[in-house]
Design an enzyme around this catalytic site. Structure first.
Site, PDB file in Angstrom:
ATOM      1  N   GLY A   1       0.769  -1.245   0.000  1.00  0.00           N
ATOM      2  CA  GLY A   1       0.000   0.000   0.000  1.00  0.00           C
ATOM      3  C   GLY A   1       0.797   1.291   0.000  1.00  0.00           C
TER       4      GLY A   1
ATOM      5  CG  ASP B   1      -9.510   1.145   8.432  1.00  0.00           C
ATOM      6  OD1 ASP B   1     -10.329   2.049   8.630  1.00  0.00           O
ATOM      7  OD2 ASP B   1      -9.851   0.003   8.052  1.00  0.00           O
TER       8      ASP B   1
ATOM      9  CE  LYS C   1     -10.310   4.250   5.421  1.00  0.00           C
ATOM     10  NZ  LYS C   1     -10.929   2.948   5.131  1.00  0.00           N
TER      11      LYS C   1
ATOM     12  NE  ARG D   1      -1.597  -2.867  -4.462  1.00  0.00           N
ATOM     13  CZ  ARG D   1      -1.891  -3.023  -3.177  1.00  0.00           C
ATOM     14  NH1 ARG D   1      -1.945  -1.983  -2.374  1.00  0.00           N
ATOM     15  NH2 ARG D   1      -2.154  -4.218  -2.686  1.00  0.00           N
TER      16      ARG D   1
HETATM   17  P1  IMP Z   1      -5.801  -1.330   9.858  1.00  0.00           P
HETATM   18  O1  IMP Z   1      -4.969  -2.445  10.374  1.00  0.00           O
HETATM   19  O2  IMP Z   1      -7.272  -1.586  10.018  1.00  0.00           O
HETATM   20  O3  IMP Z   1      -5.424   0.038  10.385  1.00  0.00           O
HETATM   21  O4  IMP Z   1      -5.648  -1.339   8.294  1.00  0.00           O
HETATM   22  C1  IMP Z   1      -4.580  -0.827   7.651  1.00  0.00           C
HETATM   23  C2  IMP Z   1      -4.409  -1.497   6.302  1.00  0.00           C
HETATM   24  O5  IMP Z   1      -5.661  -1.878   5.712  1.00  0.00           O
HETATM   25  C3  IMP Z   1      -3.788  -0.505   5.357  1.00  0.00           C
HETATM   26  O6  IMP Z   1      -2.396  -0.633   5.354  1.00  0.00           O
HETATM   27  C4  IMP Z   1      -4.442  -0.847   4.031  1.00  0.00           C
HETATM   28  O7  IMP Z   1      -3.667  -1.790   3.314  1.00  0.00           O
HETATM   29  C5  IMP Z   1      -5.779  -1.466   4.374  1.00  0.00           C
HETATM   30  N1  IMP Z   1      -6.893  -0.492   4.251  1.00  0.00           N
HETATM   31  C6  IMP Z   1      -7.560   0.125   5.264  1.00  0.00           C
HETATM   32  N2  IMP Z   1      -8.486   0.972   4.786  1.00  0.00           N
HETATM   33  C7  IMP Z   1      -8.398   0.895   3.437  1.00  0.00           C
HETATM   34  C8  IMP Z   1      -9.091   1.575   2.371  1.00  0.00           C
HETATM   35  O8  IMP Z   1      -9.985   2.424   2.558  1.00  0.00           O
HETATM   36  N3  IMP Z   1      -8.722   1.219   1.114  1.00  0.00           N
HETATM   37  C9  IMP Z   1      -7.752   0.305   0.844  1.00  0.00           C
HETATM   38  N4  IMP Z   1      -7.065  -0.334   1.808  1.00  0.00           N
HETATM   39  C10 IMP Z   1      -7.394  -0.042   3.106  1.00  0.00           C
HETATM   40 MG    MG Z   2      -4.483  -3.249   0.928  1.00  0.00          MG
END
Ligand code: IMP
Ligand code: MG
Length: 189
Positions: free
Chosen positions: A49, A108, A136, A170
């Site tokens: 990402g 996220d 977010k 991407r």
């Molecule tokens: P977390 O562990 O929930 O904070 O998620 C982080 C990872 O989830 C990021 O590094 C992204 O790869 C993926 N991710 C979270 N939200 C999105 C989004 O809105 N679009 C695409 N990938 C996301």
């Molecule tokens: Mg991803």
């Protein structure tokens, strides 16, 4: 006009906004370290990402930069997490005594970055900071504050500029929300 942009219901961050924010962030990061008499950092990029963001951001940083990547998987092809973050490929650089800057695309729930942060901190870097392109805030499950944030965005699933849906999009130069009818096409496995 890039035809992929037509797959978005709306754009959240334009290419121009990304460009100017990245430049500003690069300067901010450089000044932050220079003020502390640090002239070299080790950037750890969470792949896939953050590849595109890291490439642009690090070229705006005026410090020596060592670079490595860590590969994590936490999503399958759906727009919500299905597994806990799993480290698939670890860094090769020795970060003990180094000034680490962790770079991710989006903060996220906070699960991924918390997991990687505690893993890297255990390797005794001299300092540890993080930079995320998108934050977010409303979605956080595990508390986490990134030191540098590109844009705060609402709780929507976004694609572009490194962020994917089922590994697509991407390469979009902007960040936006996919049209709902494109969010689970059966042929995209
Ligand atoms: P977390 O562990 O929930 O904070 O998620 C982080 C990872 O989830 C990021 O590094 C992204 O790869 C993926 N991710 C979270 N939200 C999105 C989004 O809105 N679009 C695409 N990938 C996301
Ligand atoms: Mg991803």
């Amino acid at each position: 006009m890039n035809p992929l942009i037509e797959d978005l219901s709306h754009i959240l961050v334009t290419e121009k906004q990304i460009e100017s924010r990245t430049k500003f962030l690069g300067r901010d990061i450089s000044e932050f370290y220079r003020k502390r008499n640090i002239d070299e950092i080790t950037a750890i990029c969470i792949t896939n990402g953050s590849i595109i963001f890291s490439a642009d951001l690090l070229r705006k940083v005026y410090l020596h930069v060592k670079m490595d990547c860590i590969r994590v998987s936490s999503y399958r092809d759906e727009t919500s997490p299905v597994t806990n973050p799993e480290i698939i490929d670890h860094i090769r650089l020795d970060i003990e005594g180094q000034h680490v800057l962790l770079i991710d695309d989006v903060l996220d729930t906070g699960k991924t970055i918390n997991r990687i942060t505690s893993l890297l901190r255990r390797q005794n870097p001299s300092s540890f900071h993080s930079c995320v392109l998108l934050d977010k805030k409303g979605r956080r499950k595990d508390p986490y504050e990134a030191d540098f944030v590109g844009f705060k965005i609402p709780d929507e699933f976004v694609v572009g500029y490194g962020l994917d849906f089922a590994e697509r999009y991407r390469n979009l130069p902007c960040i936006g929300v996919l049209k709902p009818e494109l969010q689970n096409p059966p042929e995209w496995q």
